[in-house]
Design an enzyme around this catalytic site. Structure first.
Site, PDB file in Angstrom:
ATOM      1  CG  HIS A   1      -0.332   0.269   2.512  1.00  0.00           C
ATOM      2  ND1 HIS A   1       0.015  -0.736   3.394  1.00  0.00           N
ATOM      3  CD2 HIS A   1       0.016   1.432   3.121  1.00  0.00           C
ATOM      4  CE1 HIS A   1       0.548  -0.199   4.480  1.00  0.00           C
ATOM      5  NE2 HIS A   1       0.561   1.112   4.344  1.00  0.00           N
TER       6      HIS A   1
ATOM      7  CG  ASP B   1      -0.225  -4.029   2.557  1.00  0.00           C
ATOM      8  OD1 ASP B   1       0.362  -3.553   1.564  1.00  0.00           O
ATOM      9  OD2 ASP B   1      -0.559  -3.350   3.546  1.00  0.00           O
TER      10      ASP B   1
ATOM     11  CB  SER C   1       2.302   1.174   7.667  1.00  0.00           C
ATOM     12  OG  SER C   1       2.068   2.009   6.549  1.00  0.00           O
TER      13      SER C   1
END
Length: 287
Positions: A85, A145, A234
């Site tokens: 992402h 992801d 992240s």
């Protein structure tokens, strides 16, 4: 403050026995995951504590200039492992920075005035190719992801602040049941979606997936649920000091995926289970 003993790492080379495919693993660096600290404390990290950390610069919207928006981990001299992402709108300006500690200082150092231990200059490297998992966001949003960044030039591992992260290569580590274990997550702190410059760490316990499912998020077998560490961006590694061929080395078991929209101690975050993607990672690097 949390403090727990993790033992001192006996420095050695990357183990290449007890693995599932020796031909694939031969492409990885001979040294990884060396960890010097006797114990981990909650909060600020040491300058040389996590030399495999990388800053990832990309774009969150089309046609925007790339900026540091995520973290990643060094797994090879030319590859960074991160979350898919983070690279949704990666463009020609995408780059990574390795060997960085505090992004607000020109020189990183620790010690006393007349006994300083200085880090090597950070390395800014342009990205040659982004490799996003072909099943990202399939069959559910935020699943698979995981992504790789192939660098245009190799990372210089002779610097004192750059080293590869170990992957869970052996059958034992790949099949490790992480539920109930404490992991370490580290990264650059953020404030209002901007890096503040400080490098911090935390211990996060892995909990049963039902703790995430009950908040409306459906986890696949390739994800795990653990305490949220919302103070960092992240994409960075979730690690644990592990016994690898009788050596204590830091192994990456997860990638920080996503958590609740606001910091909440009672709502855990979702992490990509790296052990489920080792073959995919090695195949992409080898090819």
């Amino acid at each position: 403050m949390y403090i727990f003993l993790i033992g001192k790492n006996p420095f050695s080379h990357h183990p290449k026995s007890l693995i599932l495919d020796i031909n694939k693993v031969s492409i990885l660096p001979s040294k990884c995951g060396e960890y010097e600290n006797d114990r981990l404390t909650q909060g600020m990290t040491g300058i040389f504590e996590y030399p495999w950390m990388a800053l990832v610069a990309s774009s969150l919207e089309p046609n925007l200039e790339a900026s540091f928006i995520c973290a990643g981990s060094i797994i090879h001299e030319k590859y960074i492992l991160t979350a898919a992402h983070c690279l949704k709108f990666a463009n020609a300006n995408a780059k990574v920075c390795v060997g960085e500690y505090n992004i607000k200082t020109d020189i990183d150092y620790e010690g006393l005035k007349y006994d300083l231990d200085c880090a090597s200059p950070s390395q800014d490297i342009e990205v040659e190719e982004t490799v996003i998992h072909p099943m990202f966001n399939k069959p559910e949003r935020r699943q698979n992801d995981i992504a790789l960044l192939k660098l245009k030039t190799p990372i210089d591992f002779t610097k004192n602040n750059a080293m590869a992260m170990c992957l869970p290569l052996s059958e034992k580590l790949r099949n490790l049941n992480v539920i109930g274990l404490d992991m370490i997550v580290a990264g650059w702190s953020r404030d209002n979606d901007k890096f503040t410059g400080e490098h911090i760490q935390s211990r996060i316990p892995v909990v049963d997936s039902s703790n995430c499912n009950r908040t409306g998020r459906t986890l696949s077998q390739n994800q795990f649920c653990a305490k949220d560490f919302c103070e960092i961006f992240s994409g960075g590694p979730v690690m644990r000091l592990s016994d690898v061929n009788h050596l204590a080395l830091m192994v990456q078991y997860g990638i920080f995926g996503y958590g609740p929209s606001t910091c909440h101690d009672e709502i855990p975050a979702v992490y990509t289970n790296v052990a489920k993607y080792v073959d995919w990672i090695l195949d992409r690097i080898k090819n």
